[in-house]
Write an enzyme that holds these catalytic residues in place. Structure first.
Site, short mmCIF file in Angstrom:
data_model
loop_
_atom_site.label_atom_id
_atom_site.label_comp_id
_atom_site.label_asym_id
_atom_site.label_seq_id
_atom_site.Cartn_x
_atom_site.Cartn_y
_atom_site.Cartn_z
N LYS A 155 119.96 32.27 51.34
CA LYS A 155 119.41 31.12 50.60
C LYS A 155 118.23 30.49 51.34
O LYS A 155 117.26 30.08 50.71
CB LYS A 155 120.49 30.09 50.29
CG LYS A 155 121.00 29.36 51.50
CD LYS A 155 122.05 28.36 51.18
CE LYS A 155 122.73 27.86 52.45
NZ LYS A 155 121.89 27.69 53.65
N ASP A 176 129.02 27.04 50.63
CA ASP A 176 130.34 27.64 50.82
C ASP A 176 131.44 26.78 50.21
O ASP A 176 132.36 27.26 49.57
CB ASP A 176 130.64 27.83 52.32
CG ASP A 176 129.77 28.90 52.93
OD1 ASP A 176 128.55 28.77 52.83
OD2 ASP A 176 130.33 29.87 53.48
N LYS A 205 126.07 30.60 49.42
CA LYS A 205 127.01 30.79 50.52
C LYS A 205 126.24 31.11 51.81
O LYS A 205 125.20 31.75 51.77
CB LYS A 205 127.93 31.96 50.16
CG LYS A 205 129.02 32.25 51.15
CD LYS A 205 129.79 33.47 50.71
CE LYS A 205 130.74 33.89 51.81
NZ LYS A 205 130.08 34.18 53.08
N LYS A 217 123.60 24.17 60.20
CA LYS A 217 122.98 25.09 61.17
C LYS A 217 121.54 24.67 61.50
O LYS A 217 120.98 25.06 62.52
CB LYS A 217 122.96 26.51 60.63
CG LYS A 217 124.30 27.21 60.68
CD LYS A 217 124.23 28.71 60.87
CE LYS A 217 123.25 29.51 60.09
NZ LYS A 217 123.20 29.40 58.64
#
Ligand code: SF4
Length: 290
Positions: free
Chosen positions: A19, A132, A14, A45
């Site tokens: 991560k 997610d 998530k 991102k």
């Protein structure tokens, strides 16, 4: 498509769970040990590899493909980071348009077209994937024969566990037709007393295994502020040793498996039971100290 030699490893988690920090430290530990490593950021991102490169920006594959003036070359979409790790960011869609998962497919297709796996000859390719929503787009690394094993990074927060359980469902769906199998769970940001027991219990209930425990550490926060992995910023720290051990574990000969994800009601019951246990333990501790 099957590109499983060298070993391709997908690491899901998530957003905000650590991560990318975990993946980058694994990459750094492998590179430091003499392996050739590629890390592919599969998060819109596009900051997966930042701490391998001193915080520097890196043009993404999708951005390079959007510039149709010429075909991107490897040097346009990659940078060499700490200990020679080849860093690549798949990138994300223009906000409101397109599919983030397409960036992952486009990145892998381009790397194959540029014959990066033959010329760079990596021992390991790590895919750092936003977990997610394990939709068709973000399932690409485990669905299309890209990765042969997948790991999930989770804390003891319920939403991180929920995301891990969803990844297990996706693995169960795709593994029988050639998709990746589960390598295990990486328990991250362990701080509170109950965290380890909760994640161990989730692993037990889903027929999976915890392959590494990563405690919360000031070394991680400090290294990230320097734009570095812990392996680089604090190589003699206990935290660096934890990442080195984790790197050996995720790349070693471990048994991969098909998880047994919990269904919605069972997951909620399990979470409520843990809520009762945690508050019961806190009440007991408060009563003892009163
Ligand atoms: S498949 Fe996933 S990444 Fe692609 S548009 Fe749908 S939700 Fe977004």
């Amino acid at each position: 498509m099957s590109i499983q030699t060298p070993r391709h490893i997908a690491i899901y988690g998530k957003g905000g769970i650590g991560k990318s920090t975990t993946t980058s430290n694994i990459a750094a530990a492998l590179a430091e040990a003499g392996h050739r490593v590629i890390q592919v950021g599969c998060d819109p991102k596009s900051d997966s590899t930042t701490i391998l490169r001193g915080g520097a920006e890196l043009p993404t594959v999708l951005d390079s493909l959007r510039d149709r003036a010429r075909k991107p070359k490897l040097e346009d979409i990659s940078a060499v980071g700490f200990w020679g790790v080849l860093c690549i960011e798949a990138g994300g869609p223009v906000p409101g348009v397109g599919c983030a998962g397409r960036g992952i497919s486009a990145a892998v297709d381009l790397l194959e077209e540029l014959r990066v796996f033959e010329t760079f000859a990596p021992d390991y390719v790590l895919y750092d994937v936003l977990g997610d929503v394990v939709c068709g787009g973000f399932a690409v690394p485990i669905r299309d024969g890209i990765a042969d094993r997948a790991f999930v990074v989770t804390s003891s927060d319920f939403m991180a566990i929920f995301a891990a359980n969803n990844l297990f469902k996706a693995i169960d769906k795709y593994a029988p037709s050639g998709g990746a199998r589960l390598g295990g769970i990486i328990a991250n940001s362990l701080q509170l007393d109950h965290a380890r027991g909760l994640i161990d219990d989730f692993a037990h209930r889903t027929g999976t295994e915890v392959v590494g425990y990563v405690p919360r550490s000031v070394d991680v926060a400090q290294a990230e502020l320097y734009g570095q992995t812990v392996i680089e910023a604090a190589p003699y720290s206990d935290q660096a040793e934890i990442y080195r051990k984790l790197a050996r574990r995720v790349t070693g000969d471990l048994e991969t498996r098909l998880p047994k994800p919990l269904n919605g009601p069972d997951l909620k019951d399990w979470a409520r039971d843990w809520g009762d246990r945690i508050f019961g333990a806190e009440r007991a501790a408060a009563a003892r100290s009163a």
